[in-house]
Design a protein around this motif. Structure first.
Motif, PDB file in Angstrom:
ATOM      1  N   ARG A 111      63.278   3.726 163.051  1.00  0.00           N
ATOM      2  CA  ARG A 111      63.389   2.616 162.109  1.00  0.00           C
ATOM      3  C   ARG A 111      62.013   2.015 161.843  1.00  0.00           C
ATOM      4  O   ARG A 111      61.075   2.207 162.632  1.00  0.00           O
ATOM      5  CB  ARG A 111      64.308   1.510 162.683  1.00  0.00           C
ATOM      6  N   TYR A 114      79.004  -4.893 154.406  1.00  0.00           N
ATOM      7  CA  TYR A 114      77.802  -5.740 154.450  1.00  0.00           C
ATOM      8  C   TYR A 114      76.758  -5.211 153.470  1.00  0.00           C
ATOM      9  O   TYR A 114      76.260  -5.948 152.610  1.00  0.00           O
ATOM     10  CB  TYR A 114      77.222  -5.796 155.866  1.00  0.00           C
ATOM     11  N   GLY A 129      66.943   7.555 167.150  1.00  0.00           N
ATOM     12  CA  GLY A 129      66.847   6.980 165.799  1.00  0.00           C
ATOM     13  C   GLY A 129      65.499   6.330 165.533  1.00  0.00           C
ATOM     14  O   GLY A 129      64.941   5.683 166.428  1.00  0.00           O
ATOM     15  N   LEU A 165      70.380  -0.173 178.651  1.00  0.00           N
ATOM     16  CA  LEU A 165      70.467   0.095 177.223  1.00  0.00           C
ATOM     17  C   LEU A 165      71.230   1.403 176.991  1.00  0.00           C
ATOM     18  O   LEU A 165      71.019   2.378 177.700  1.00  0.00           O
ATOM     19  CB  LEU A 165      69.053   0.238 176.633  1.00  0.00           C
TER      20      LEU A 165
HETATM   21  C1  WQD Z   1      68.145   0.295 165.391  1.00  0.00           C
HETATM   22  C2  WQD Z   1      68.122   1.627 166.115  1.00  0.00           C
HETATM   23  C3  WQD Z   1      70.310   2.470 166.606  1.00  0.00           C
HETATM   24  C4  WQD Z   1      71.366  -0.723 169.428  1.00  0.00           C
HETATM   25  C5  WQD Z   1      70.804  -3.116 161.273  1.00  0.00           C
HETATM   26  C6  WQD Z   1      71.618  -3.339 160.039  1.00  0.00           C
HETATM   27  C7  WQD Z   1      70.715  -3.666 158.890  1.00  0.00           C
HETATM   28  C8  WQD Z   1      69.807  -4.806 159.257  1.00  0.00           C
HETATM   29  C9  WQD Z   1      69.046  -4.531 160.537  1.00  0.00           C
HETATM   30  C10 WQD Z   1      70.684  -6.836 158.353  1.00  0.00           C
HETATM   31  C11 WQD Z   1      69.170   2.594 165.594  1.00  0.00           C
HETATM   32  C12 WQD Z   1      69.564   2.163 167.892  1.00  0.00           C
HETATM   33  C13 WQD Z   1      70.703   0.070 168.512  1.00  0.00           C
HETATM   34  C14 WQD Z   1      71.641  -0.214 170.729  1.00  0.00           C
HETATM   35  C15 WQD Z   1      70.568   1.843 170.136  1.00  0.00           C
HETATM   36  N1  WQD Z   1      70.553  -5.994 159.395  1.00  0.00           N
HETATM   37  N2  WQD Z   1      70.312   1.340 168.871  1.00  0.00           N
HETATM   38  N3  WQD Z   1      71.223   1.061 171.034  1.00  0.00           N
HETATM   39  O1  WQD Z   1      71.220  -0.356 162.536  1.00  0.00           O
HETATM   40  O2  WQD Z   1      68.793   0.027 161.862  1.00  0.00           O
HETATM   41  O3  WQD Z   1      69.974  -2.012 161.085  1.00  0.00           O
HETATM   42  O4  WQD Z   1      70.015  -4.247 161.554  1.00  0.00           O
HETATM   43  O5  WQD Z   1      70.161  -6.743 157.277  1.00  0.00           O
HETATM   44  O6  WQD Z   1      71.522  -4.009 157.796  1.00  0.00           O
HETATM   45  O7  WQD Z   1      72.286  -2.124 159.734  1.00  0.00           O
HETATM   46  O8  WQD Z   1      69.349  -1.809 163.451  1.00  0.00           O
HETATM   47  O9  WQD Z   1      68.829  -2.620 165.721  1.00  0.00           O
HETATM   48  O10 WQD Z   1      71.224  -1.968 165.188  1.00  0.00           O
HETATM   49  O11 WQD Z   1      69.495  -0.188 165.394  1.00  0.00           O
HETATM   50  O12 WQD Z   1      70.218   3.016 170.430  1.00  0.00           O
HETATM   51  O13 WQD Z   1      72.263  -0.877 171.624  1.00  0.00           O
HETATM   52  O14 WQD Z   1      68.429   1.411 167.490  1.00  0.00           O
HETATM   53  O15 WQD Z   1      71.047   3.687 166.731  1.00  0.00           O
HETATM   54  O16 WQD Z   1      68.629   3.904 165.662  1.00  0.00           O
HETATM   55  P1  WQD Z   1      69.878  -0.903 162.245  1.00  0.00           P
HETATM   56  P2  WQD Z   1      69.774  -1.717 164.991  1.00  0.00           P
END
Ligand code: WQD
Length: 331
Positions: A230, A148, A228, A214
């Motif tokens: 973000r 992706y 993590g 969660l």
């Molecule tokens: C965020 C944080 C997880 C789910 C993704 C794609 C990126 C963009 C946005 C398209 C991280 C943690 C998550 C869960 C958790 N998409 N988490 N439990 O991975 O930063 O980005 O979405 O463009 O390309 O990679 O977003 O929301 O999946 O994760 O602890 O059930 O939440 O580890 O730290 P991510 P996310």
């Protein structure tokens, strides 16, 4: 301006359509409805009280895309259409490369045929890979090892080369961080098919009782609390960033981060959600998710200086608006 929005019934695309219509632009949507619903069109019309033309279209089908352009005189396109699940892209890479790259090349080719020279491309912070935060637009593209992210980086390179070969072509590449939240009406928002991959829709489904608790992926990262981090940005801030990019677009290639410049950890987001909505979110710590980076956030100075745009909504507003949509959402 008359704008074609590909992927316009999706989570991000639908919010940009609302912002474009509210800013006085006309919108035509092309979407294959693979990961969205046609009801979203009615909701955009309710929110904006504006009409939209819709074409159910496979963006890799050049004849179908050409037909849309033959019916309209577009001033520009905003290209969202594409497959976007990181995990899925690892399982079916050819589907991702074919769909995401061919759809972009078909759209660029038809734009050239009809002399449509404003192109806004939906990219992602994923292209920064494991660079050090804050991510800057001048950094080398290092997509993490997922197809992706590679398709986003490749599409950026393809479109950049097209722009460099055509002095009339104006390209804006927008790299999103983590868009969450929903329009304040609660009528449009993030409704992924199946079990959500992303954090916020998972949290809202736990809040709704659809999911038990969660799973926090990893709690030993070198971050404020081990979870993590973000750069979460309200989807309406992201939408307004697109309008600013379109309205300020000039010839050449322009790349902008669309983020807040602030990092939020998983547990900080959970706490904000609980405070905003007075709902407890049960969670358990589990192993880190393969491919995840510890922390990332945006350097947001370029969009501020060149577009006069900054994100305005805070994490509480993102949590409140995401929950309002989830509460209203009926399968
Ligand atoms: C965020 C944080 C997880 C789910 C993704 C794609 C990126 C963009 C946005 C398209 C991280 C943690 C998550 C869960 C958790 N998409 N988490 N439990 O991975 O930063 O980005 O979405 O463009 O390309 O990679 O977003 O929301 O999946 O994760 O602890 O059930 O939440 O580890 O730290 P991510 P996310």
């Amino acid at each position: 301006m008359n704008i074609l929005v590909t992927g316009g019934t999706g989570f991000i695309g639908s919010h940009i359509c609302v912002a474009l219509l509210d800013a006085g632009h006309q919108v035509v949507i092309a979407d294959n409805l693979r990961n969205s619903k046609s009801q979203t069109l009615d909701r955009i019309k309710v929110i904006t009280n504006k009409e939209i033309t819709f074409y159910e279209t496979d963006m890799t089908d050049e004849t179908a895309v050409d037909n849309i352009f033959s019916n309209h005189s577009f001033d520009g396109v905003i290209h969202f259409a594409g497959l976007k699940a990181v995990g899925e892209s690892v399982k079916i890479p050819l589907t991702y490369y074919y769909n995401n790259l061919v759809s972009t090349m078909v759209l660029a080719k038809v734009c050239q045929k009809y002399n449509v020279n404003r192109f806004v491309f939906s990219s992602s912070a994923t292209v920064y890979g494991d660079n050090e935060s804050p991510f800057k637009e001048t950094m080398e593209l290092l997509p993490r090892t997922n197809p992706y992210g590679e398709t986003k980086a490749m599409n950026e390179r393809i479109l950049t080369d097209i722009a460099r070969a055509n002095p009339d072509f104006s390209l804006s590449i927008l790299r999103y961080f983590n868009p969450i939240g929903a329009h304040e009406s609660g009528l449009i928002g993030e409704a992924p098919n199946g079990i959500p991959n992303n954090l916020m829709p998972y949290v809202t489904q736990v809040a709704k009782g659809k999911l038990e608790k969660l799973r926090v992926f990893g709690n030993n990262y070198p971050t404020v609390d081990g979870t993590g981090v973000r750069d979460y940005i309200h989807v309406m801030d992201l939408a307004e960033g697109h309008v600013a990019a379109l309205e300020n677009l000039t010839e050449g290639v322009h790349v902008y981060n669309l983020g807040t410049g602030r990092g939020t950890s998983v547990l900080e987001l959970v706490k904000a959600f609980e405070e905003a909505n007075h709902i407890e979110i049960p969670y358990e710590n589990v192993d880190p998710r393969p491919g995840d980076i510890a922390s990332c956030h945006a350097d947001v100075m370029k969009a501020k200086q060149q577009l006069g745009w900054t994100a305005k909504r805070d994490i509480i507003a993102m949590c409140r608006d995401a929950w309002r949509f989830e509460k209203n959402f009926k399968e």
